[in-house]
Design a protein around this motif. Sequence first.
Motif, PDB file in Angstrom:
ATOM      1  N   GLU A  36       0.844  -1.198   0.000  1.00  4.60           N
ATOM      2  CA  GLU A  36       0.000   0.000   0.000  1.00  4.60           C
ATOM      3  C   GLU A  36       0.880   1.250   0.000  1.00  4.60           C
ATOM      4  O   GLU A  36       2.051   1.201   0.388  1.00  4.60           O
ATOM      5  N   GLY A  37       0.292   2.368  -0.439  1.00  2.00           N
ATOM      6  CA  GLY A  37       1.013   3.632  -0.450  1.00  2.00           C
ATOM      7  C   GLY A  37       1.583   4.029  -1.796  1.00  2.00           C
ATOM      8  O   GLY A  37       2.169   5.109  -1.921  1.00  2.00           O
ATOM      9  N   LEU A  38       1.401   3.185  -2.814  1.00  2.00           N
ATOM     10  CA  LEU A  38       1.996   3.480  -4.125  1.00  2.00           C
ATOM     11  C   LEU A  38       0.970   3.475  -5.256  1.00  2.00           C
ATOM     12  O   LEU A  38       1.343   3.549  -6.431  1.00  2.00           O
ATOM     13  N   THR A  39      -0.304   3.397  -4.920  1.00  4.71           N
ATOM     14  CA  THR A  39      -1.316   3.238  -5.969  1.00  4.71           C
ATOM     15  C   THR A  39      -1.392   4.454  -6.899  1.00  4.71           C
ATOM     16  O   THR A  39      -1.743   4.320  -8.066  1.00  4.71           O
ATOM     17  N   ALA A  40      -1.082   5.630  -6.398  1.00  3.40           N
ATOM     18  CA  ALA A  40      -1.198   6.839  -7.229  1.00  3.40           C
ATOM     19  C   ALA A  40      -0.049   6.979  -8.211  1.00  3.40           C
ATOM     20  O   ALA A  40      -0.170   7.690  -9.216  1.00  3.40           O
ATOM     21  N   LEU A  63       2.565  -5.969 -10.786  1.00  2.00           N
ATOM     22  CA  LEU A  63       1.751  -6.919 -11.531  1.00  2.00           C
ATOM     23  C   LEU A  63       0.291  -6.473 -11.602  1.00  2.00           C
ATOM     24  O   LEU A  63      -0.349  -6.581 -12.646  1.00  2.00           O
ATOM     25  N   HIS A  64      -0.257  -5.993 -10.462  1.00  5.50           N
ATOM     26  CA  HIS A  64      -1.635  -5.503 -10.383  1.00  5.50           C
ATOM     27  C   HIS A  64      -1.633  -4.121  -9.760  1.00  5.50           C
ATOM     28  O   HIS A  64      -0.808  -3.839  -8.878  1.00  5.50           O
ATOM     29  N   VAL A  65      -2.567  -3.291 -10.175  1.00  5.82           N
ATOM     30  CA  VAL A  65      -2.799  -2.003  -9.511  1.00  5.82           C
ATOM     31  C   VAL A  65      -4.275  -1.937  -9.150  1.00  5.82           C
ATOM     32  O   VAL A  65      -5.139  -1.993 -10.036  1.00  5.82           O
ATOM     33  N   GLU A  66      -4.568  -1.849  -7.857  1.00  2.00           N
ATOM     34  CA  GLU A  66      -5.944  -1.759  -7.375  1.00  2.00           C
ATOM     35  C   GLU A  66      -6.153  -0.410  -6.700  1.00  2.00           C
ATOM     36  O   GLU A  66      -5.225   0.407  -6.589  1.00  2.00           O
ATOM     37  N   ALA A  67      -7.373  -0.175  -6.227  1.00  2.00           N
ATOM     38  CA  ALA A  67      -7.716   1.130  -5.661  1.00  2.00           C
ATOM     39  C   ALA A  67      -6.905   1.448  -4.412  1.00  2.00           C
ATOM     40  O   ALA A  67      -6.524   2.605  -4.182  1.00  2.00           O
ATOM     41  N   ASP A  68      -6.631   0.434  -3.587  1.00  2.00           N
ATOM     42  CA  ASP A  68      -5.962   0.697  -2.317  1.00  2.00           C
ATOM     43  C   ASP A  68      -4.621   0.009  -2.173  1.00  2.00           C
ATOM     44  O   ASP A  68      -3.929   0.200  -1.154  1.00  2.00           O
ATOM     45  N   GLN A  69      -4.225  -0.807  -3.135  1.00  2.00           N
ATOM     46  CA  GLN A  69      -2.932  -1.488  -3.030  1.00  2.00           C
ATOM     47  C   GLN A  69      -2.454  -1.933  -4.406  1.00  2.00           C
ATOM     48  O   GLN A  69      -3.222  -1.962  -5.365  1.00  2.00           O
ATOM     49  N   ILE A  70      -1.169  -2.266  -4.475  1.00  2.00           N
ATOM     50  CA  ILE A  70      -0.610  -2.863  -5.685  1.00  2.00           C
ATOM     51  C   ILE A  70      -0.053  -4.230  -5.335  1.00  2.00           C
ATOM     52  O   ILE A  70       0.208  -4.522  -4.156  1.00  2.00           O
ATOM     53  N   HIS A  71       0.109  -5.064  -6.340  1.00  2.00           N
ATOM     54  CA  HIS A  71       0.689  -6.390  -6.148  1.00  2.00           C
ATOM     55  C   HIS A  71       2.045  -6.453  -6.835  1.00  2.00           C
ATOM     56  O   HIS A  71       2.183  -6.049  -7.991  1.00  2.00           O
TER      57      HIS A  71
END
Length: 447
Positions: A36-40, A63-71
């Motif tokens: 978390e903390g990098l979605t923007a 790999l993934h970008v979601e509203a509140d976290q990335i993977h």
Amino acid sequence: MSDLDPIHLKCDFDRMSAVRHVGRVTGVARGVIEIEGLTAQARIGDHLSLRRQSGATLQGEVLHVEADQIHMLPGAAPDGVCMGDQVILNQMPAFAPGLHWLGRVIDPFGKPLDGKPLLPGVQERDLMSTPPAAVSRKPLGSRMETGLAILNTMLPIVQGQRIGLFAGSGVGKSTLLASLARSMQTDAVVVALLGERGREVNEFVETALGAEGMKRSVVVAATSDQSALARRRCAWSAMSVAEYLRDQGMNVLFLADSVTRFAEAHREIAVAMGESASLRGFPPSVTSLIANLCERAGPGTDEQGDITAVFSVLVAGSDMDELIADILRGVLDGHIVLSRDIAERGRFPAIDISKSVSRSLPGAASADENQMITETRKLVGSYEQSEVMIKAGLYAEGADPLLDRAVRVHEELDDFFAKTDPGGVENSFNRLSLILRRAGANPVRQP
């Protein structure tokens, strides 16, 4: 330093940023790390550096970008990762080839592997660029000299052709690729070594290519110990280098070893993204992925050069119907099959004429040459169909005129298929004509 070095250095500085975005690990599940903390700021494909509490750094990719976290897909096993570990976002590195890359060995990110400094070029390129528009592409060009008698005659390669090299392990695939890299008459060579053993990379560069071959070559390598992300990117990076050279008006030979490892790397990534491996053990997206890579090679537009490509395929157990081989046969302009039986009796290159096809024929050869090719195929096919009977002593001369001719010149043809021929296409056909005349084939051209 060359006159262009200051330009390359300035471009490299311009791409740098003093800002580093930082996130924190919130979970690890199903082979990916949640952050978390990098979605923007994060984009698919950006690099991530995870600092474990032990002080070690784990590299990975978004790999993934979601509203509140990335993977994050890690480049190695996530052992020792815990909640709250710091993760630094590094924007996707620029990939900018240049003519000064010729003679160099690089990784999939454009970094040198040969111990010498290397600056990026002036213009960034998209690793996933689209092929030239179909209606604007030139037709296939003229026949190219390969340095091998069998390819100069029976399986011609023309400028802009894309061909597959199908082989099991240990039957001379890499040796044949190296021979083509040294001998084919092109302006530049780009070699993609995907998932090779580390020892083989240096061996290919120093022994197979040699100093002369390297002068006009760019080798892009991702060894077997690197992540699936790096191995998959290797093919795209190498193709981007070839496209850059093509856009400079150069005729480029592109060699990929191998598409099978490219597909296997994609399978690892696709499964981590949630795609099911439902297509004979591979995700359905592998078909379009391979087709896109192959379509990027081939003839360019009138203002461009051409990319002549050889894509190798590892065929397990000589199964020519396995998925990756089947996909490639459908999108390429021919295929060369290497036979383990031929290799085991000591003939190299171990090309199986009966199973190999060049779709540049009949246009790549004259009427006389096409007639010689047809006659030779008949002789080879006749001998192969009756080989067991011949070796068992059951063959009786006079029963089949075609088989009689095939037996008469079998050893000569086999020796001809193994020969290198720096004398060129014309010389190769003259030698084949002499063999066919001794077989009693009629008509054949006078040498």
